[in-house]
Design a protein around this motif. Structure first.
Motif, PDB file in Angstrom:
ATOM      1  N   PHE A   1       1.616 -15.783 -94.603  1.00 58.46           N
ATOM      2  CA  PHE A   1       1.255 -14.552 -95.300  1.00 58.46           C
ATOM      3  C   PHE A   1      -0.217 -14.213 -95.078  1.00 58.46           C
ATOM      4  O   PHE A   1      -0.579 -13.097 -94.750  1.00 58.46           O
ATOM      5  CB  PHE A   1       1.551 -14.728 -96.797  1.00 58.46           C
ATOM      6  N   ASN A   2      -1.045 -15.235 -95.231  1.00 58.89           N
ATOM      7  CA  ASN A   2      -2.479 -15.018 -95.059  1.00 58.89           C
ATOM      8  C   ASN A   2      -2.812 -14.637 -93.618  1.00 58.89           C
ATOM      9  O   ASN A   2      -3.682 -13.812 -93.342  1.00 58.89           O
ATOM     10  CB  ASN A   2      -3.233 -16.286 -95.463  1.00 58.89           C
ATOM     11  N   PHE A   3      -2.073 -15.224 -92.665  1.00 63.78           N
ATOM     12  CA  PHE A   3      -2.307 -14.934 -91.262  1.00 63.78           C
ATOM     13  C   PHE A   3      -2.035 -13.465 -90.961  1.00 63.78           C
ATOM     14  O   PHE A   3      -2.788 -12.796 -90.267  1.00 63.78           O
ATOM     15  CB  PHE A   3      -1.396 -15.834 -90.414  1.00 63.78           C
ATOM     16  N   ILE A   4      -0.927 -12.962 -91.532  1.00 64.43           N
ATOM     17  CA  ILE A   4      -0.521 -11.594 -91.221  1.00 64.43           C
ATOM     18  C   ILE A   4      -1.321 -10.574 -92.029  1.00 64.43           C
ATOM     19  O   ILE A   4      -1.615  -9.485 -91.547  1.00 64.43           O
ATOM     20  CB  ILE A   4       0.996 -11.425 -91.500  1.00 64.43           C
ATOM     21  N   PHE A   5      -1.692 -10.917 -93.277  1.00 65.38           N
ATOM     22  CA  PHE A   5      -2.338  -9.917 -94.123  1.00 65.38           C
ATOM     23  C   PHE A   5      -3.794 -10.203 -94.448  1.00 65.38           C
ATOM     24  O   PHE A   5      -4.496  -9.353 -94.972  1.00 65.38           O
ATOM     25  CB  PHE A   5      -1.544  -9.733 -95.425  1.00 65.38           C
ATOM     26  N   GLY A   6      -4.259 -11.428 -94.158  1.00 64.61           N
ATOM     27  CA  GLY A   6      -5.630 -11.767 -94.516  1.00 64.61           C
ATOM     28  C   GLY A   6      -6.640 -11.034 -93.651  1.00 64.61           C
ATOM     29  O   GLY A   6      -6.404 -10.788 -92.475  1.00 64.61           O
ATOM     30  N   THR A   7      -7.754 -10.678 -94.234  1.00 60.10           N
ATOM     31  CA  THR A   7      -8.745  -9.921 -93.483  1.00 60.10           C
ATOM     32  C   THR A   7      -9.956 -10.763 -93.106  1.00 60.10           C
ATOM     33  O   THR A   7     -10.920 -10.234 -92.561  1.00 60.10           O
ATOM     34  CB  THR A   7      -9.219  -8.695 -94.299  1.00 60.10           C
ATOM     35  N   THR A   8      -9.952 -12.045 -93.411  1.00 58.61           N
ATOM     36  CA  THR A   8     -11.090 -12.884 -93.034  1.00 58.61           C
ATOM     37  C   THR A   8     -10.660 -13.918 -92.012  1.00 58.61           C
ATOM     38  O   THR A   8      -9.736 -14.694 -92.253  1.00 58.61           O
ATOM     39  CB  THR A   8     -11.647 -13.619 -94.263  1.00 58.61           C
ATOM     40  N   TRP A   9     -11.316 -13.913 -90.889  1.00 64.23           N
ATOM     41  CA  TRP A   9     -11.033 -14.912 -89.859  1.00 64.23           C
ATOM     42  C   TRP A   9     -12.274 -15.789 -89.778  1.00 64.23           C
ATOM     43  O   TRP A   9     -13.302 -15.401 -89.264  1.00 64.23           O
ATOM     44  CB  TRP A   9     -10.751 -14.229 -88.527  1.00 64.23           C
ATOM     45  N   ASN A  10     -12.164 -16.968 -90.348  1.00 69.01           N
ATOM     46  CA  ASN A  10     -13.329 -17.839 -90.360  1.00 69.01           C
ATOM     47  C   ASN A  10     -12.887 -19.277 -90.146  1.00 69.01           C
ATOM     48  O   ASN A  10     -12.815 -20.066 -91.082  1.00 69.01           O
ATOM     49  CB  ASN A  10     -14.073 -17.689 -91.705  1.00 69.01           C
ATOM     50  N   PRO A  11     -12.552 -19.609 -88.915  1.00 65.98           N
ATOM     51  CA  PRO A  11     -11.931 -20.912 -88.661  1.00 65.98           C
ATOM     52  C   PRO A  11     -12.950 -22.012 -88.381  1.00 65.98           C
ATOM     53  O   PRO A  11     -12.558 -23.121 -88.074  1.00 65.98           O
ATOM     54  CB  PRO A  11     -11.115 -20.636 -87.390  1.00 65.98           C
ATOM     55  N   ASP A  12     -14.266 -21.710 -88.516  1.00 69.08           N
ATOM     56  CA  ASP A  12     -15.271 -22.671 -88.055  1.00 69.08           C
ATOM     57  C   ASP A  12     -15.091 -24.058 -88.659  1.00 69.08           C
ATOM     58  O   ASP A  12     -15.332 -25.062 -88.014  1.00 69.08           O
ATOM     59  CB  ASP A  12     -16.681 -22.158 -88.399  1.00 69.08           C
ATOM     60  N   THR A  13     -14.635 -24.081 -89.923  1.00 76.03           N
ATOM     61  CA  THR A  13     -14.512 -25.378 -90.558  1.00 76.03           C
ATOM     62  C   THR A  13     -13.281 -26.134 -90.090  1.00 76.03           C
ATOM     63  O   THR A  13     -13.161 -27.325 -90.313  1.00 76.03           O
ATOM     64  CB  THR A  13     -14.435 -25.210 -92.081  1.00 76.03           C
ATOM     65  N   ALA A  14     -12.399 -25.421 -89.385  1.00 76.34           N
ATOM     66  CA  ALA A  14     -11.166 -26.085 -88.974  1.00 76.34           C
ATOM     67  C   ALA A  14     -11.460 -27.235 -88.027  1.00 76.34           C
ATOM     68  O   ALA A  14     -10.797 -28.252 -88.050  1.00 76.34           O
ATOM     69  CB  ALA A  14     -10.237 -25.076 -88.294  1.00 76.34           C
ATOM     70  N   PHE A  15     -12.482 -27.056 -87.225  1.00 77.08           N
ATOM     71  CA  PHE A  15     -12.715 -28.130 -86.278  1.00 77.08           C
ATOM     72  C   PHE A  15     -13.358 -29.338 -86.951  1.00 77.08           C
ATOM     73  O   PHE A  15     -13.172 -30.466 -86.522  1.00 77.08           O
ATOM     74  CB  PHE A  15     -13.511 -27.601 -85.063  1.00 77.08           C
ATOM     75  N   LEU A  16     -14.036 -29.094 -88.076  1.00 76.87           N
ATOM     76  CA  LEU A  16     -14.520 -30.241 -88.849  1.00 76.87           C
ATOM     77  C   LEU A  16     -13.336 -31.019 -89.412  1.00 76.87           C
ATOM     78  O   LEU A  16     -13.286 -32.236 -89.360  1.00 76.87           O
ATOM     79  CB  LEU A  16     -15.421 -29.772 -89.997  1.00 76.87           C
ATOM     80  N   GLU A  17     -12.365 -30.262 -89.919  1.00 78.27           N
ATOM     81  CA  GLU A  17     -11.164 -30.921 -90.413  1.00 78.27           C
ATOM     82  C   GLU A  17     -10.502 -31.714 -89.302  1.00 78.27           C
ATOM     83  O   GLU A  17     -10.076 -32.843 -89.484  1.00 78.27           O
ATOM     84  CB  GLU A  17     -10.161 -29.892 -90.947  1.00 78.27           C
ATOM     85  N   GLY A  18     -10.477 -31.090 -88.150  1.00 82.04           N
ATOM     86  CA  GLY A  18      -9.872 -31.750 -87.005  1.00 82.04           C
ATOM     87  C   GLY A  18     -10.592 -33.040 -86.680  1.00 82.04           C
ATOM     88  O   GLY A  18      -9.991 -34.024 -86.265  1.00 82.04           O
ATOM     89  N   ALA A  19     -11.901 -33.034 -86.906  1.00 85.49           N
ATOM     90  CA  ALA A  19     -12.687 -34.228 -86.615  1.00 85.49           C
ATOM     91  C   ALA A  19     -12.651 -35.204 -87.784  1.00 85.49           C
ATOM     92  O   ALA A  19     -13.391 -36.170 -87.813  1.00 85.49           O
ATOM     93  CB  ALA A  19     -14.126 -33.847 -86.293  1.00 85.49           C
ATOM     94  N   GLY A  20     -11.820 -34.909 -88.787  1.00 84.79           N
ATOM     95  CA  GLY A  20     -11.673 -35.828 -89.897  1.00 84.79           C
ATOM     96  C   GLY A  20     -12.798 -35.728 -90.903  1.00 84.79           C
ATOM     97  O   GLY A  20     -13.019 -36.637 -91.693  1.00 84.79           O
TER      98      GLY A  20
END
Lengths: 418, 271, 389
Positions: free
Chosen positions: A150-169
């Protein structure tokens, strides 16, 4: 056992075996003919028959075996597999040779084999479509298991920078969670596509009208190759032109009007993309306008209409389905265009209506994500596949609508070269 | 030689019909498709409010001549035309005459029914509106109705004027084409094998329509079908290899041909 | 008898014809603007790209000794050091190895100038300091700086030192990739076309395949890149960045174009030829092999060339399968990492140094020349073998 030796064993076994099979089959047929037996087919056809059907089990078993390895199923060690395949081939050679008699329909069997081979080639294109779908689908599903659809289709903020921190544990409470609202990206994609179509449709359609209705045969012959050049320019070249030449021109132009334009404006990328699409729309529209029957045009001219009136009242309405289909193909092309936007549009998702601002697109994001050194299972990497899935579905729908329209058009006018 | 030619080409007027009037005059007409001399020295008078038919084997020039009469040959490049065609004494090939205006005066119906990809109403109303014959509104509706009635189509389509013209049957489409032609109020209607793509029943309808239309219009029809010429035409011209071999009252042509070539053709010895 | 009056008169015809003329001009101007763009574009590329085909060289004295071998930089004073290409200096020891007679001699040779000197001479923006500018000016007067044809551009691969960057490895990479694409796509494409056009029954399944092919031709190219990444690289383990994976990806992309044009070529062979074959008692395959295929081969060839030309210019899917890696040396086989011409163009266009802009444009000129000659061959073939049935 090294790969080279395995190749050597495989091809070194396969080709001689097939060659021997050809000779044996042919000789058997000749010897039968010499005994005054009337054979169904030519001797060489028996040769081919034995040869092909000897090779068939060898190749099939080897290919199946290799596939099983890829799925980590090891029924037999590679050496054993190939040896097994080859000996099976030899057995079938002996069996086939015995089976040849005057009623063996070698020609039909050989041609059946060839037809099967052709059918197999046809499956490659189907497999490609499914390959694309599968390669996107699994990763996209994985993405939507982690992030809200839902958020992907309707969300208006694209801010994935922290995703790679999550990826790095290192995802933790102190880091704000990543946001994958793709609306600004879709908006940018459609906006730039819109600008491109505003450029491409009028220029393309009017060019097509000129080419098919006004230009003389010689002029047509000269201009067509030139338009083909325009169609043949690689998109990376358009992208360079957009970034190095068009963007500064636009910035200067709007500065002289007192407006501030970005060097990565949607307008610059859109205009150049539009020009890229002109030849696509022009050549397809040219085809459909040419397909409008002459006698309908003459009907209008015979009523005392001039040429332009005939074109507007008769030719364009007849060609309209085709022109719409051409435009749709152009839209599909624009949505999926990558290099122009990668080079001339920006990376920043930006939800705006101002064409002078920078925007980003789906394809830019896919490239950005997949070119960097990302862990393959981070949400950011997976987001590229989710974007890819959306792109796939949208262009698929547009393409199919367009293809059906063109097919219907061609059926109506009894022409069938799409 | 030339004098003799004209004598053959111009049909004898009916003795009992004093008010017969010449509508179209062709004089010394020659036509070439690049190097191919397709029409040779055509001289012909065509009479007003009569049906004149052109017959002959294919490639004899009858359709080419028909297309000269409303300058449809102008559309083909590589055509050279010499000579004169006048309508009511006005040369249609005179400099300064717009072929568009000529075609308004001289309408044409084609071999293949070719309705426009528009509604039945628009098919008929299109040309009169463009030519400013009527304005949009009730005048236009009336003209459409009258034209469709004139073409004998009104009863069949009056409830579906908004439907596309291409949805009609072949015979109906051809009558729609006739309706849109008469809506422009031309003086002359050219018909290029108007029934060759139709079934026998539609052909019959079109033929009786032609007979009723000659009250108002001069009709020139090209036909492959000699029986059709005898059924509808008042005058018939026989073309052979780009020349008019014989031109006379239809009855005379079929009962008492003067030239042996004509006789051979109508008795089926070639063609 | 003849009268010249308003007999053929339609009210407003003048106005209508004027509108008609305007309409014609609107159409013509659309075409003209497309051609105008092409002209501007080509002009701009040539303007930007042609300087890259020459490069500045400096006549300099070099003493070939052991010092030079261990530390080539030390052989130059600071003035020369600041204007001569470092990449060239690093090549000196190798020069000495290749020609031992140089050893112990002092030679005047033309040294490659660095990018800033080159840009300065060409009148482009540069970063030379005043002092260096003066040196270059003086040397220009003396004739010890010259612009020569840029061989390096055609003989070396990519480099982080702009004056040493060349297009060679990209050309080789494109060639290898094209080879793979051609070997896969052309036979499969032609076989598919033969099946669909000559053998397939006209049923729902065949229609599905045809629609699928038309759709495939219009699917965004970047999605083929995703397929290459997920299936070829990750599933089948084909080496990343290799011409093999790039070529396979491009093969799937050009397949539909080849199929469509081959089908058109087969379709243009009249049915009467097939009927004649059946009349002689030939089988369907024999007719195709001996009669239909030879007649349609030129058309198939033309279509294939055009499809392959398109594949050479394709970038997006190749970026995804890693063909934008920094590759200084040309690949020698289809499993080594390689870069291709459009990817090299893309990489250079993103470099900060000014000199890469002209290299990019020069690369574009090379690429366009190759594409145009391929298209030219295709158009020539089409004209030459064009048969009217």
């Amino acid at each position: 056992m090294s790969n080279e030796l395995l190749y050597l064993l495989f091809f070194g076994g396969l080709f001689p075996l097939m060659f021997i099979a050809y000779i044996i089959g042919k000789n058997k047929a000749i010897s039968l003919t010499n005994k005054n037996i009337k054979m169904h087919s030519q001797p060489s056809q028996y040769g081919w028959f034995v040869s092909l059907y000897t090779g068939l089990p060898i190749i099939t078993i080897t290919v199946v075996g290799v596939f099983l390895y890829l799925f980590d199923i090891h029924l037999l060690p590679p050496f054993m597999l190939i040896s097994f395949a080859l000996s099976l081939g030899a057995v079938s050679l002996v069996f086939l040779n015995k089976a040849i008699n005057k009623d063996t329909k070698a020609r039909n069997l050989v041609e059946g084999f060839i037809e099967g081979l052709l059918l197999l080639a046809t499956f490659v294109s189907i497999l490609t479509t499914f390959g694309i779908l599968i390669s996107i689908l699994f990763e996209a599903i994985e993405f939507f298991r982690r992030e809200s659809f839902f958020n992907f289709i309707f969300g208006t903020t694209w801010n994935p920078d922290t995703a790679f921190l999550e990826g790095a544990g290192r995802g933790g409470e102190e880091v704000a969670s990543a946001k994958f609202g793709a609306v600004p990206i879709f908006a940018g994609t459609f906006y730039i596509t819109g600008i491109a179509m505003l450029v491409a449709v009028p220029i393309g359609v009017f060019t097509a009208i000129f080419m098919s209705e006004y230009a003389s045969e010689t002029l047509r012959d000269r201009i067509k190759p030139i338009l083909e050049i325009l169609a043949g320019i690689p998109t990376v070249v358009y992208g360079f032109f957009a970034a190095i030449t068009v963007a500064p021109l636009l910035v200067d132009f709007f500065a002289s009007l007192g407006l501030k334009a970005s060097y990565e404006s949607a307008l610059g990328a859109g205009i150049v993309m539009g020009i890229m699409i002109v030849p696509i729309i022009a050549s397809l529209s040219d085809d459909v306008i040419n397909a409008v029957p002459k006698n309908v045009k003459q009907g209008s001219l015979a009523l005392g209409m001039n040429k332009a009136e005939t074109i507007r009242f008769v030719v364009l309405p007849s060609a309209m389905p085709g022109i719409i289909a051409a435009t749709l193909l152009g839209v599909s092309r624009a949505l999926g265009e990558t290099m122009i936007v990668v080079m001339a549009a920006s990376l920043r998702p930006n939800l705006t209506m101002n064409p002078l601002e920078d925007m980003t697109t789906v394809t830019v994001k896919i490239v950005e994500v997949l070119v960097g050194d990302q862990a393959f299972d981070s949400s950011l990497t997976l987001s590229a596949f989710a974007l890819g899935l959306v792109l796939f579905v949208i262009t698929l729908v547009i393409n199919i609508v367009s293809i059906y329209t063109i097919r219907k058009f061609h059926k109506k006018y009894k022409i069938s070269n799409l | 030689m030339e004098q003799q030619n004209i004598n053959i080409n111009v049909a004898k007027r009916e003795k009992d019909n004093k008010d017969l009037r010449v509508k179209v005059e062709a004089r010394d007409l020659d036509l070439w498709y690049s190097d191919n001399h397709a029409l040779r020295n055509i001289n012909m008078d065509i009479y007003e409010k009569k049906i004149t038919s052109f017959i002959g084997a294919s490639g004899c020039g009858k359709s080419t001549f028909l297309r000269c009469l409303n300058r449809m040959n102008d559309l083909i490049s590589d055509v050279t035309i010499k000579g004169k065609i006048s309508v009511d004494g006005h040369n249609i090939y005179a400099p300064g005459v717009d072929e568009v205006a000529v075609r308004k005066k001289i309408g044409m119906v084609f071999q293949q029914p070719n309705p426009f990809p528009k509604s039945i109403y628009e098919n008929v109303a299109y040309a009169p509106l463009m030519h400013d014959i009527v304005k949009k509104g009730s005048d236009c509706d009336e003209l459409v109705e009258n034209s469709l009635k004139g073409a004998g189509l009104w009863e069949e389509v009056k409830d579906k004027l908004k439907e596309p013209g291409t949805a009609l049957s072949g015979g109906q489409q051809q009558r729609l084409c006739i309706a849109r032609t008469i809506a422009v109020k031309p003086d002359i209607i050219l018909m290029d094998e108007p029934t060759s793509a139709l079934d026998p029943i539609s052909t019959q309808t079109i033929e009786s329509l032609m007979l009723s239309l000659k009250e108002q219009f001069t009709i020139i029809v090209v036909t492959h079908n000699m029986q059709q010429a005898t059924r509808v035409a008042d005058y018939t011209a026989f073309f052979h290899l780009g020349e008019i071999i014989e031109y006379n009252e239809t009855e005379q042509i079929f009962i008492n041909p003067q030239v042996s070539k004509t006789e051979q053709y109508i008795t089926g010895q070639f063609g | 008898m003849e009268k010249n009056d308003d007999y053929f008169y339609i009210p407003q015809l003048k106005k209508r014809n004027r509108n008609g003329k305007i309409f014609k001009w609107v159409c013509a101007s659309a075409l003209i603007s497309a051609l105008f763009f092409l002209f501007i574009f080509l002009f701009d590329m040539v303007r930007q790209g042609y300087p890259a085909f020459t490069q500045a060289y400096i006549e300099t004295e070099v003493t070939f000794n052991e010092d030079l071998k261990s530390n080539p930089y030390s052989a130059f004073d600071s003035d020369s050091f600041s204007i001569i290409s470092r990449a060239w200096m690093r090549g000196l020891p190798r020069m000495m190895d290749e020609d031992p007679s140089l050893k112990g001699t002092e030679q005047k040779i033309w040294a490659l100038a660095n990018a800033e000197v080159d840009q300065y001479i060409k009148g482009h923006p540069h970063k030379l300091r005043d002092r260096e500018q003066k040196i270059v000016d003086r040397m220009l007067e003396e004739g010890s700086i010259e612009s020569k044809f840029n061989v390096i551009f055609f003989l070396t691969g990519d480099s982080k030192i702009p004056e040493n960057a060349g297009f060679y490895s990209a050309i080789i990479g494109s060639l290898l990739t094209l080879l793979v694409t051609m070997t896969i796509a052309v036979p499969i494409g032609i076989m598919t076309a033969i099946y669909l056009e000559e053998f397939a029954p006209d049923n729902k399944f065949t229609q599905f395949i045809e629609i699928n092919i038309n759709n495939l031709a219009a699917i965004p190219s970047i999605l083929f890149g995703l397929l290459g990444l997920a299936i070829f690289i990750i599933f089948f383990g084909v080496p990343r960045s290799s011409p093999l994976v790039g070529g396979m990806t491009l093969a799937l992309m050009s397949l539909p174009i080849i199929i469509v044009s081959s089908k058109a070529a087969l379709k243009s062979v009249p049915a009467t030829i097939r009927q004649a074959g059946f009349g002689l008692g030939l089988t369907r395959w024999q007719i195709v092999r001996d009669h239909v295929l030879p007649l349609s081969l030129p058309g198939m060839l033309t279509g294939s060339i055009i499809a392959l030309a398109q594949a050479i210019g394709e970038t997006a899917p190749l970026i995804i399968v890693g063909m934008i890696a920094f590759v200084p040396d040309a690949a020698t086989n289809i499993l080594e990492p390689a870069t291709v011409m459009p990817a090299q163009i893309y990489t250079w266009s993103g470099m900060p140094e000014r000199m890469y802009i002209e290299k990019t444009a020069a690369g574009i000129l090379v690429l366009l020349t190759i594409l145009l000659s391929m298209n030219g061959v295709a158009i020539y073939l089409r004209k030459k073998f064009h048969t009217k049935w």
